[in-house]
Write a protein that holds these residues in place. Sequence first.
Motif, PDB file in Angstrom:
ATOM      1  N   ARG A 285      13.569  26.283 -64.168  1.00 47.02           N
ATOM      2  CA  ARG A 285      13.469  27.713 -64.314  1.00 47.02           C
ATOM      3  C   ARG A 285      13.964  27.970 -65.957  1.00 47.02           C
ATOM      4  N   VAL A 286      15.044  27.191 -66.204  1.00 43.94           N
ATOM      5  CA  VAL A 286      15.657  27.362 -67.722  1.00 43.94           C
ATOM      6  C   VAL A 286      14.607  26.957 -68.622  1.00 43.94           C
ATOM      7  N   ILE A 287      14.020  25.718 -68.356  1.00 48.51           N
ATOM      8  CA  ILE A 287      13.059  24.997 -69.306  1.00 48.51           C
ATOM      9  C   ILE A 287      11.897  25.943 -69.590  1.00 48.51           C
ATOM     10  N   GLN A 288      11.414  26.562 -68.337  1.00 50.10           N
ATOM     11  CA  GLN A 288      10.302  27.417 -68.429  1.00 50.10           C
ATOM     12  C   GLN A 288      10.706  28.725 -69.437  1.00 50.10           C
ATOM     13  N   ASP A 289      11.900  29.223 -69.176  1.00 50.78           N
ATOM     14  CA  ASP A 289      12.562  30.355 -69.992  1.00 50.78           C
ATOM     15  C   ASP A 289      12.516  30.232 -71.196  1.00 50.78           C
ATOM     16  N   LEU A 290      13.052  28.844 -71.808  1.00 45.17           N
ATOM     17  CA  LEU A 290      13.096  28.447 -73.082  1.00 45.17           C
ATOM     18  C   LEU A 290      11.623  28.399 -73.905  1.00 45.17           C
ATOM     19  N   SER A 291      10.922  27.858 -73.067  1.00 47.44           N
ATOM     20  CA  SER A 291       9.619  27.839 -73.558  1.00 47.44           C
ATOM     21  C   SER A 291       9.050  29.130 -73.841  1.00 47.44           C
ATOM     22  N   SER A 292       9.193  30.169 -72.880  1.00 46.40           N
ATOM     23  CA  SER A 292       8.913  31.327 -73.108  1.00 46.40           C
ATOM     24  C   SER A 292       9.615  32.294 -74.320  1.00 46.40           C
ATOM     25  N   GLY A 293      10.783  31.953 -74.548  1.00 45.87           N
ATOM     26  CA  GLY A 293      11.336  32.290 -75.540  1.00 45.87           C
ATOM     27  C   GLY A 293      10.909  31.650 -76.984  1.00 45.87           C
ATOM     28  N   MET A 294      10.513  30.488 -76.990  1.00 42.03           N
ATOM     29  CA  MET A 294       9.932  30.039 -78.165  1.00 42.03           C
ATOM     30  C   MET A 294       8.617  30.986 -78.418  1.00 42.03           C
ATOM     31  N   GLN A 295       7.816  31.118 -77.390  1.00 42.79           N
ATOM     32  CA  GLN A 295       6.647  31.762 -77.649  1.00 42.79           C
ATOM     33  C   GLN A 295       6.781  33.114 -78.240  1.00 42.79           C
ATOM     34  N   ARG A 296       7.990  33.926 -77.640  1.00 39.00           N
ATOM     35  CA  ARG A 296       8.171  35.043 -78.152  1.00 39.00           C
ATOM     36  C   ARG A 296       8.715  35.162 -79.555  1.00 39.00           C
ATOM     37  N   ILE A 297       9.444  33.917 -79.937  1.00 40.56           N
ATOM     38  CA  ILE A 297       9.772  33.773 -81.511  1.00 40.56           C
ATOM     39  C   ILE A 297       8.666  34.038 -82.374  1.00 40.56           C
ATOM     40  N   GLU A 298       7.643  32.862 -81.956  1.00 43.55           N
ATOM     41  CA  GLU A 298       6.411  32.795 -82.678  1.00 43.55           C
ATOM     42  C   GLU A 298       5.778  34.018 -82.870  1.00 43.55           C
ATOM     43  N   GLU A 299       5.717  34.869 -81.859  1.00 38.33           N
ATOM     44  CA  GLU A 299       4.974  36.084 -81.768  1.00 38.33           C
ATOM     45  C   GLU A 299       5.449  37.041 -82.556  1.00 38.33           C
ATOM     46  N   LYS A 300       6.998  37.214 -82.637  1.00 36.78           N
ATOM     47  CA  LYS A 300       7.701  38.124 -83.545  1.00 36.78           C
ATOM     48  C   LYS A 300       7.726  37.816 -84.916  1.00 36.78           C
ATOM     49  N   ARG A 301       7.486  36.352 -85.176  1.00 31.08           N
ATOM     50  CA  ARG A 301       7.373  35.994 -86.706  1.00 31.08           C
ATOM     51  C   ARG A 301       6.024  36.492 -87.198  1.00 31.08           C
ATOM     52  N   ASN A 302       4.947  36.457 -86.358  1.00 34.29           N
ATOM     53  CA  ASN A 302       3.756  36.656 -86.766  1.00 34.29           C
ATOM     54  C   ASN A 302       3.606  38.201 -87.018  1.00 34.29           C
ATOM     55  N   ARG A 303       4.106  39.119 -86.039  1.00 36.35           N
ATOM     56  CA  ARG A 303       4.400  40.457 -86.542  1.00 36.35           C
ATOM     57  C   ARG A 303       5.198  40.821 -87.726  1.00 36.35           C
ATOM     58  N   LEU A 304       6.045  40.198 -87.840  1.00 35.47           N
ATOM     59  CA  LEU A 304       6.917  40.545 -89.004  1.00 35.47           C
ATOM     60  C   LEU A 304       6.318  40.295 -90.356  1.00 35.47           C
ATOM     61  N   ILE A 305       5.622  38.970 -90.395  1.00 28.95           N
ATOM     62  CA  ILE A 305       4.790  38.480 -91.501  1.00 28.95           C
ATOM     63  C   ILE A 305       3.607  39.582 -91.845  1.00 28.95           C
TER      64      ILE A 305
END
Length: 564
Positions: free
Chosen positions: A289-309
């Motif tokens: 569950r934590v591995i999946q959660d961390l993967s989800s967090g990485m995806q959210r970071i990428e999406e946030k980065r794209n929105r900020l740019i």
Amino acid sequence: MKELLNTQKSYIQYLNDIENLFQGDNFDFNLLKQLKDQIYEQELLLPIIGAFSAGKSSLLNKFLGRDVLPVGIAPETELATELRYGVNEHILAIRLNGTEEKFDISDFDVIKMRSAEFSHLKLYLNNEYLKAVAPFVVVDMPGFGSSLENHNKAINYYLPRGAHFVVVVSVEEGNITRSMLRQLQELQNLERNFMVLVSKVNLRAEHQVNEVLDLVSEQLQISFSNDYQVLPVGESSEEQFREILAKVEPEKIFKDIFIKHLKDLTFDILGKINIAKSAMSNSHDDNERVIQDLSSGMQRIEEKRNRLIEDLQDRYSERVVNNCVEHVGRKLSDNIDELLVAIKNNSDLNQTIIEIVRLSFADKLKSEIGELSGDIIEEFNIELRSLNTLMTNYAGSEWVDDLSEKIKGKIEATNSLLTKLSETFSTKTDSGKVFKTIATVLAITTGTLAPLIELVIVFLPEIVGFFGKQQQQREIKNKIQSEIIPSIKRELRKELPKVINEQLNQMIENISESFETDLSQKREVIKQMQKERDEKLHNIEEEINKLNAIEKSIISLSENTIYA
């Protein structure tokens, strides 16, 4: 074999000892190995700076015990020259693209004729004094008063790389000029330390020398609220200079460069150990569950980065450009009397303007990016807060905030233009980005503004030649205020948006990459420990005890080395 400082030896041994504790374990030691290589390779560049004719080259020739550096060459052909120990004496001339050309040490006249081709020189001499001052590399810098091109080539290269600066002021000057004070302000902004040598003291009576020493000390105290060493050098300067170099304390400088990064690396390794222990202790389902959660967090970071740019231009860039331009304009207006003096004394108005613009622009850009980086880190932090519940058992309840603070410290170091190659955990290829802000500031102020300023100056009225009358002085002042400064601001507004966008884009990329890298490392540790847990189900307690022993050993090593 290369001679190492005691601090170098101690830090390399510390990292070796940590690595040896994990023999047979599958921990990632790339960052540790990179830092160890950087510690071993680190040189301490010691630029000698001062006005043209301050006596820098003469002082260094006496230090070397031979006349090898050219003295009194034309300022426009002066190049920064590194003094290095080598059995086979020669000069390496470094081109602007990084390639080299070899010359005999008697070929300074040839190099002078081709100075525009080169960024700096490396002079190798079979000299015991150079061998003795290692790892310091003494650099004879172009004097203030050299050509703008050569001066800024040297500033661009050595300002971020210099470990400690020696400032030479001739007793004949009597004080530190405003131009020199600006250069020292840049050093202080970079948190570089320096000392001041008052040269040619044999040309003045003792009481006159003491007056100059007192005045220079007072100027430094008023300008920087700090006590810097101010020392006299005269005819016997060869011995004095060697004694002065002994006071620079290379061990302390070396510690200042690396200690924070050793602490950060140690903290990261201990964090990984705690995650590994938790992964060993928790169930397979919890780990998944934590591995999946961390993967989800990485995806959210990428999406946030794209929105900020995507929102960069509207949310950040225009504001930063306007604030930088207006700040530069105010600083030029504040120093308008100095610009008048430059005209009156027939000195270099171009250089004076460039110095004011460069210092004020760099200072404001640092401030603006520093403020924005905190806001952007907080936005990424918010994206990850939902991970806190599951990750608490692995990395502690404050792990997101701790990670944000660590990234903030790293970004602040880069934004303050402090980071050297040795101070990053990146590869040498990646670390070239670190100098981008400095290169950007210099490129704008020298490549873009210098020709503009020269053009505007042409349009100053011929009353410059009749400067004696108060009316003409007021008219020139009005011309500077109404023509030169607005022209500079207009040019900045044209050139800055692209540059600022690049800087902010890079900042967002760096921040998001730091978050993603940390999450990825945590995920990989948990994956690896889960695999080992499944393979060694009957030895879980033994594995946890092993990790506890490693943790205890690292804490002991750190207390004896980096926290001693």
